[in-house]
Design a protein around this motif. Structure first.
Motif, PDB file in Angstrom:
ATOM      1  N   PRO A  92       0.808  -1.244  -0.068  1.00  0.00           N
ATOM      2  CA  PRO A  92       0.118   0.194  -0.007  1.00  0.00           C
ATOM      3  C   PRO A  92       0.851   1.190  -0.217  1.00  0.00           C
ATOM      4  N   CYS A  93       2.205   1.323   0.348  1.00  0.00           N
ATOM      5  CA  CYS A  93       3.238   2.036   0.068  1.00  0.00           C
ATOM      6  C   CYS A  93       3.762   2.635  -0.659  1.00  0.00           C
ATOM      7  N   HIS A  94       3.977   4.557  -1.454  1.00  0.00           N
ATOM      8  CA  HIS A  94       4.953   5.187  -1.869  1.00  0.00           C
ATOM      9  C   HIS A  94       5.631   5.776  -1.208  1.00  0.00           C
ATOM     10  N   HIS A  95       6.658   6.012  -1.328  1.00  0.00           N
ATOM     11  CA  HIS A  95       7.369   6.880  -1.003  1.00  0.00           C
ATOM     12  C   HIS A  95       8.152   7.618  -2.196  1.00  0.00           C
ATOM     13  N   ASP A  96       8.609   8.593  -2.378  1.00  0.00           N
ATOM     14  CA  ASP A  96       9.137   9.594  -3.061  1.00  0.00           C
ATOM     15  C   ASP A  96      10.533  10.050  -2.948  1.00  0.00           C
ATOM     16  N   PRO A 122      11.812   4.924   7.512  1.00  0.00           N
ATOM     17  CA  PRO A 122      10.966   4.930   8.124  1.00  0.00           C
ATOM     18  C   PRO A 122       9.503   5.316   7.570  1.00  0.00           C
ATOM     19  N   CYS A 123       8.250   4.536   8.181  1.00  0.00           N
ATOM     20  CA  CYS A 123       7.513   4.357   7.569  1.00  0.00           C
ATOM     21  C   CYS A 123       6.351   4.175   8.788  1.00  0.00           C
ATOM     22  N   ARG A 124       5.052   4.517   8.983  1.00  0.00           N
ATOM     23  CA  ARG A 124       4.092   4.204   9.676  1.00  0.00           C
ATOM     24  C   ARG A 124       3.869   2.957   9.232  1.00  0.00           C
ATOM     25  N   VAL A 125       3.513   2.483   8.469  1.00  0.00           N
ATOM     26  CA  VAL A 125       3.503   0.996   7.888  1.00  0.00           C
ATOM     27  C   VAL A 125       4.477   0.104   8.922  1.00  0.00           C
ATOM     28  N   LYS A 126       5.300  -0.041   7.990  1.00  0.00           N
ATOM     29  CA  LYS A 126       6.676  -0.827   8.482  1.00  0.00           C
ATOM     30  C   LYS A 126       7.878  -0.338   7.751  1.00  0.00           C
ATOM     31  N   ASN A 127       8.818  -0.212   8.216  1.00  0.00           N
ATOM     32  CA  ASN A 127      10.169   0.246   8.065  1.00  0.00           C
ATOM     33  C   ASN A 127      10.862  -0.347   7.108  1.00  0.00           C
ATOM     34  N   HIS A 128      11.042   0.453   5.488  1.00  0.00           N
ATOM     35  CA  HIS A 128      11.769  -0.377   4.173  1.00  0.00           C
ATOM     36  C   HIS A 128      13.092  -0.653   4.370  1.00  0.00           C
ATOM     37  N   THR A 129      14.120  -1.374   3.716  1.00  0.00           N
ATOM     38  CA  THR A 129      14.854  -1.484   3.967  1.00  0.00           C
ATOM     39  C   THR A 129      15.802  -1.297   2.109  1.00  0.00           C
TER      40      THR A 129
HETATM   41 ZN   LIG Z   1       5.817   2.407   3.584  1.00  0.00          ZN
END
Ligand SMILES: [Zn+2]
Length: 283
Positions: A128-132, A178-185
């Protein structure tokens, strides 16, 4: 008027140049590479020196500009000292100069050139995530737009600078978003890729000048500040050379003659270093 004809000797190669700190000086321009031990004073060994062009290529076709000369000198040193791992220089070195040295396996550190606007790098997508993701201040940032419309670029923590050996060395930043859903690497290449050099049809420009914007060691970090210290340190070599002559003027006309004097200075300075190091190691 005495009627006497005086001939003034003029240095045919000298001109006005701007030093690293922004000071305008009149003279010739030289490049030098040196190495020293961390804890022994006067242990600096000058590895190479070169006279460089400070005018247009048309007016001085025989010498290289600073960036080109630096790349050649660094490769010359690396060819003879394959243990070399990192090299520090000033802002005269741009991404296009860093790229070939990074591919040779070096960590190339310079302070970041001012006036680079943040650039879009890529969009990270996961469920569900997208980060620019953007590049700013030499590193990958997450763009945040606040309630009042202000844009913030938050640097992403670099967990590790990974180095992968192949024909040309690749470097990656292992990052955490860092993300409220889950941290991504994720891993981001910090050397130039062939895809980067492709022309974007919408902008008609190279897709991204990665080595200009992204830095193996971002300047404003602990490691960056430590490497910056080596650059400041090299100024002491330059000032010791200047102070060796009356009025801080090398007594020579022309860049070749001045280079010869610099070679003599390097020879003497290296001899002192050799004596100091031999003495320190024997103690
Ligand atoms: Zn995220």
């Amino acid at each position: 008027m005495t009627g006497e004809i005086r001939s003034h000797r003029v240095d045919p190669d000298a001109g006005n140049t701007v030093e690293g700190g922004g000071t305008r000086v009149y003279g010739n321009k030289f490049l030098s590479a040196a190495v020293r031990l961390g804890n022994i004073p006067h242990s600096r060994v000058i590895l190479g020196i070169e006279s460089i062009r400070h005018r247009s290529a048309k007016r001085d076709p025989h010498r290289d500009d600073e960036g080109t000369a630096f790349v050649k000198l660094a490769r010359y040193v690396l060819g003879r000292a394959p243990g070399l791992r990192a090299i520090t220089y000033d802002t005269a070195l741009r991404g296009s100069h860093r790229a070939p040295l990074i591919a040779d396996g070096l960590v190339v550190f310079t302070t970041q050139h001012g006036g680079l606007a943040p650039e879009s790098l890529q969009r990270f997508e996961n469920g569900p995530c997208h980060h620019d993701l953007y590049v700013a201040e030499g590193r990958v940032c997450k763009r945040l737009i606040t309630d009042d419309g202000t844009t913030h670029y938050t640097p992403l923590p670099v967990e590790e600078l990974e180095r992968r050996e192949s024909k040309r060395t690749r470097f990656y930043h292992r990052l955490t978003i860092p993300c409220r859903v889950k941290n991504h690497t994720l891993r981001i290449r910090v050397d130039g890729t062939p895809e980067d050099r492709e022309i974007d049809p919408s902008t008609k420009r190279q897709r991204v000048n990665r080595t200009e914007h992204l830095r193996q060691i971002p300047p404003d970090t602990h490691a960056g500040r430590r490497l910056k210290g080596f650059r400041q340190d090299s100024e002491s070599q330059h000032s010791r050379f200047d102070q060796s002559y009356p009025h801080k003027r090398v007594p020579a006309y022309g860049a070749d003659a001045a280079l010869l004097i610099y070679i003599g200075y390097a020879w003497l300075s290296n001899s002192v270093a050799r004596a100091k190091i031999t003495h320190a190691l024997a103690a």
